[in-house]
Design an enzyme around this catalytic site. Structure first.
Site, short mmCIF file in Angstrom:
data_model
loop_
_atom_site.label_atom_id
_atom_site.label_comp_id
_atom_site.label_asym_id
_atom_site.label_seq_id
_atom_site.Cartn_x
_atom_site.Cartn_y
_atom_site.Cartn_z
N ASP A 52 11.69 3.55 1.06
CA ASP A 52 10.23 3.49 0.92
C ASP A 52 9.57 4.67 1.64
OD1 ASP A 52 7.79 2.20 0.28
OD2 ASP A 52 7.74 1.17 2.21
N HIS A 53 8.58 5.27 1.03
CA HIS A 53 7.77 6.32 1.68
C HIS A 53 8.59 7.43 2.33
CE1 HIS A 53 3.80 4.76 1.07
NE2 HIS A 53 4.21 3.57 1.41
N GLY B 232 -0.72 -2.18 6.66
CA GLY B 232 -1.11 -2.88 7.88
C GLY B 232 -2.03 -4.05 7.56
N GLY C 164 0.83 -2.15 0.60
CA GLY C 164 -0.13 -2.69 1.55
C GLY C 164 -0.56 -4.10 1.26
N ASN D 125 4.76 -4.67 -2.25
CA ASN D 125 5.38 -4.27 -0.98
C ASN D 125 4.78 -5.03 0.21
OD1 ASN D 125 6.61 -2.36 -2.54
ND2 ASN D 125 5.96 -0.61 -1.31
N THR E 205 3.99 -5.51 7.18
CA THR E 205 3.39 -6.01 8.42
C THR E 205 3.43 -7.53 8.52
OG1 THR E 205 1.90 -4.14 8.22
CG2 THR E 205 1.32 -5.80 9.86
P1 13P Z 1 1.91 -3.71 4.56
O1 13P Z 1 2.37 -3.32 5.93
O2 13P Z 1 0.42 -3.76 4.45
O3 13P Z 1 2.55 -4.96 4.08
O4 13P Z 1 2.35 -2.54 3.58
C1 13P Z 1 3.68 -2.47 3.17
C2 13P Z 1 3.94 -1.34 2.25
O5 13P Z 1 3.15 -1.01 1.38
C3 13P Z 1 5.22 -0.65 2.39
O6 13P Z 1 5.32 0.44 1.56
#
Ligand code: 13P
Length: 286
Positions: free
Chosen positions: A82-83, A181, A209, A230, A233
């Site tokens: 991821d990312h 987050g 997110g 996804n 957090t």
């Molecule tokens: P959150 O931390 O808001 O769940 O986001 C997770 C995310 O998008 C990982 O790529």
């Protein structure tokens, strides 16, 4: 069963107006929580790692744990990076057995982003691995990536189409009002934008997110075409909460006890999110 490609999971989920939950994990217990939770609900699942997690635990170690635990259950599991901003790290992930990757060039100028993503797509497709790209800028904090509110930018539908066409990516992360987050206020998702993007691009869309987004909003986003959701957090918070509670007992020094409690707390959230994504029993389709 052995790890599977995530695209097959995501495409089938989209066909059924469902989404595959992708959980960011950090260690053995969080991997166990995700796999056990998904197996108990007979749901496919994606296990995701950020570069920070790989720095903490090691690419080969994470891949080895996920592969061994996946063999012990009868649900399809994909392992996703991821990312990731680094081409080289993505190569390492693929060598270790990851089945999909996200190359994040959202911080780059459009043409540089396209060049980077195209290079990853060419390399990953050559070995049967799928690629997620991002256009627009999702706000919030993920690992060392911080996008403040002023810099966050919603995905422009026409740009999304051009980006998919220019790069050949398999799935597209879009910025439609969520942020990485937890939220201070209530997030306002731009449903119209989701629909517009969905109508223009053929590849499945990814909702980043999702932590702290009300269930009804996530459900609506899925019904409009978000096929991967996804979550990071919302697993971290109950984990640390359970550990804190265990450690209120000053005698508590047994990692199997406080990490065991953490694992159960994470598993609970995993199961709730899988239910939210509508994939209980969906493993039977694969
Ligand atoms: P959150 O931390 O808001 O769940 O986001 C997770 C995310 O998008 C990982 O790529």
């Amino acid at each position: 069963m052995p790890l599977v490609n995530s695209l097959e999971l995501i495409q089938k989920a989209r066909d059924h107006k469902k989404a595959i939950a992708a959980f960011n994990i950090h260690n053995l217990e969080t991997i166990q929580a995700v796999i056990e939770g998904a197996a108990e609900l007979n749901s496919p699942v994606i296990i995701a790692t950020t570069p920070g997690t790989l720095g903490h635990a090691g690419i080969e170690n994470i891949a080895a744990i996920v592969k061994v635990l996946a063999l012990q259950v009868n649900i399809p599991i994909a392992l996703h990076m991821d990312h990731c901003t680094s081409f080289d790290t993505i190569v390492e992930c693929i060598k270790s057995g990851y089945t999909s990757v996200m190359i994040d060039g959202a911080h780059l100028e459009y043409s540089e982003n396209v060049e980077l993503v195209k290079a990853v797509v060419r390399m990953a497709h050559a070995v049967g691995v799928q690629v997620e790209g991002e256009i627009g800028k999702i706000g919030g904090v993920e690992d060392d990536l911080f996008v403040n509110e002023a810099d966050a930018a919603f995905t422009v539908p026409a740009e999304a189409k051009k980006f998919v066409d220019d790069t050949g990516i398999d799935t597209l992360a879009v910025a439609i009002g969520t942020a990485h987050g937890m939220y201070k206020g209530e997030p306002k998702l731009d449903y119209k934008r989701i629909e517009e993007i969905k109508n223009l691009v053929e590849v499945p869309l990814v909702l980043h997110g999702a932590s702290g987004v009300p269930d009804e909003s996530v459900k609506k986003a899925i019904s409009l075409g978000m096929a991967k959701v996804n979550i990071a957090t919302e697993l971290k918070n109950p984990m640390v909460g359970a550990i804190r509670k265990s450690l209120l007992n000053p005698e508590q020094n047994d990692p199997r006890k406080y990490m065991g409690a953490a694992k159960e707390a994470v598993k609970e959230v995993v199961k709730n999110k899988i239910k939210l994504c509508g994939t209980v029993g969906f493993a039977a389709e694969f």
